[in-house]
Design an enzyme around this catalytic site. Structure first.
Site, PDB file in Angstrom:
ATOM      1  N   THR A 169       0.769  -1.262   0.000  1.00 18.58           N
ATOM      2  CA  THR A 169       0.000   0.000   0.000  1.00 18.58           C
ATOM      3  C   THR A 169       0.798   1.309   0.000  1.00 18.58           C
ATOM      4  O   THR A 169       1.877   1.393   0.582  1.00 18.58           O
ATOM      5  CB  THR A 169      -0.960   0.014   1.235  1.00 18.58           C
ATOM      6  OG1 THR A 169      -1.651  -1.199   1.291  1.00 18.58           O
ATOM      7  CG2 THR A 169      -1.955   1.127   1.175  1.00 18.58           C
ATOM      8  N   GLY A 199      -9.446  -5.327   0.694  1.00 19.25           N
ATOM      9  CA  GLY A 199      -8.909  -5.060   2.027  1.00 19.25           C
ATOM     10  C   GLY A 199      -9.432  -3.752   2.590  1.00 19.25           C
ATOM     11  O   GLY A 199     -10.523  -3.287   2.264  1.00 19.25           O
TER      12      GLY A 199
HETATM   13  N1  GLY Z   1      -3.559  -2.748   3.467  1.00 15.60           N
HETATM   14  C1  GLY Z   1      -3.829  -3.236   2.194  1.00 15.60           C
HETATM   15  C2  GLY Z   1      -4.584  -4.464   2.126  1.00 15.60           C
HETATM   16  O1  GLY Z   1      -4.568  -5.251   3.064  1.00 15.60           O
HETATM   17  O2  GLY Z   1      -5.230  -4.700   1.130  1.00 15.60           O
END
Ligand code: GLY
EC number: 3.4.19.5
Length: 310
Positions: A169, A199
Site C-alpha cells: 500500500t 482489504g
Molecule cells: N492494506 C492493504 C490491504 O490489506 O489490502
C-alpha cells in the site's frame, strides 16, 4: 496557515534490495504533492498527485508494481476523501487502471456513489473516457518473480504476513493553505489474495479518513486487521479525545496489535499542521514536507531531514 503533506510507501519488512528505492520514491512523491500545495492547490489535488507518483513507481504495491492475486492477476483498490465536505470516492478490484486514485476521485466527483467495484468501475471509467492500460503492463518483474516463488508454498495471505513477505500500500495526507485536509490510499492488496478480496484501503474509516474538524489519516498494513479496528477512524477518535497525532497513532496501532495481532502503519495530519508517521512493522518508507523542509525515514524512530530545494 502553513501547508503540510505526508506520504507513505507501505508498512512491511522492506528488504534491503528495495530500501533505497523506497526512500527515494516517497521523497519524490512528497515533492510532487507539496509542489501542488505551494502553488496554491488544494489538499485533494496534492494527495492525488502524491499517490499518482507512488502508483507510477513500480517499487510500491499500487498501480505499477502491484502484488498479484492467487490467479496471478492485478486487482487494485483505492480511495480519496475530502475533509471539507466529507465526500469520498473509492474503487475496488480494478484491473487495467494505472492510477486508481484518480478513478476514485472521479467516482466522488462524477457519481452519486461512494464506491464502484470490478466491472462496474471499469464501465464507469469507459463512460467518462478514463484511460485504461493492458493489465499485464502493471506487473513488475520483481512481483512476477515473487509470486512465482511464493505460490509454490504459500497457503494464504495470513502466512504471507506472518512470514513478513507482505508488500503493502501507498498513501498521502495533506493540509492546504485554506485549512482543508484530505487523504488518499491505493494498493494492490496482499499477494496470493483470493480473487475479489478487498482489504481496508478503499474502505472509509479503515484505509483512510479525512475531516477538517479532526485531521486526515492514511493507513497501511494487514487489511483484515485494519478493518476489524477501523484504524483510520480509531486514530481520529483518539485525537478527538485530546491525544496528539503521534500518541493517537501509536495507541491505535498498539490496539490493533493487542486485539487482533495485526501490524501496520499510519500517516496523520491535523488541521493545525501537526503530523506523524508511525508503524509497528519492521520498516515503512515515509516522507513529509513542512515549510521548506523534507523529512523522511524508513527504520523505527528514524527521522532525517533535508532542505526541499536541494
Ligand atoms: N492494506 C492493504 C490491504 O490489506 O489490502
Amino acid at each position: 496557515m502553513s501547508a503540510v503533506l505526508v506520504v507513505h510507501g507501505g508498512a512491511w519488512a522492506i528488504p534491503e534490495e528495495l530500501a533505497q528505492a523506497s526512500v527515494d520514491g516517497v521523497k519524490t512523491a512528497a515533492r510532487e504533492g507539496s509542489s501542488v500545495l505551494r502553488s496554491g492547490g488544494s489538499a485533494m489535488a496534492a494527495v492525488e498527485a502524491a499517490v499518482r507518483a507512488l502508483e507510477d513507481n513500480a517499487v510500491f504495491n499500487a498501480g505499477h508494481g502491484a502484488t498479484l492475486n492467487i490467479d496471478g492477476e492485478v486487482e487494485l483498490d483505492a480511495m480519496i476523501m475530502d475533509g471539507k465536505t466529507l465526500a469520498s470516492g473509492a474503487v475496488s478490484s480494478v484491473k487495467d487502471i494505472a492510477n486508481p486514485v484518480s478513478l476514485a476521485r472521479a467516482v466522488m466527483e462524477k457519481t452519486s456513489h461512494a464506491m464502484l467495484t470490478g466491472r462496474g468501475a471499469n464501465l464507469f471509467a469507459e463512460s467518462i473516457g478514463f484511460s485504461t492500460v493492458p493489465a499485464d503492463s502493471l506487473v513488475s518483474e520483481f512481483e512476477r518473480k515473487e509470486w512465482e516463488l511464493r505460490k509454490k508454498y504459500m497457503k494464504g495471505v495470513a502466512e504471507d504476513f506472518k512470514l513478513k513477505l507482505a508488500h503493502d500500500t501507498v498513501g498521502a495526507v495533506a493540509l492546504d493553505c485554506a485549512g482543508n485536509v484530505a487523504c488518499a490510499t491505493s494498493t494492490g492488496g496482499i499477494r496470493n489474495k483470493m480473487v475479489g478480496r478487498v482489504g481496508d484501503s478503499p474502505i472509509i474509516g479503515c484505509g483512510g479518513y479525512a475531516d477538517n474538524l479532526i485531521g486526515a489519516v492514511s493507513c497501511t498494513g494487514h487489511g483484515e486487521s485494519i478493518l476489524k479496528v477501523t484504524l483510520a477512524r480509531l486514530i481520529l477518535s483518539h485525537i478527538e479525545r485530546g491525544k496528539s497525532v503521534s500518541e493517537a497513532s501509536q495507541l491505535s496501532l498498539q490496539t490493533m496489535g493487542d486485539r487482533v495481532q495485526g501490524a501496520g502503519g499510519a500517516i496523520v495530519v491535523s488541521p493545525s499542521g501537526e503530523w506523524a508517521a508511525t508503524f509497528t512493522t519492521e520498516r515503512m518508507a515515509w516522507a513529509a514536507v513542512e515549510h521548506d523542509v523534507l523529512w523522511f525515514g524508513l527504520e523505527p524512530n528514524e527521522k532525517q531531514k533535508e532542505m526541499l530545494h536541494q
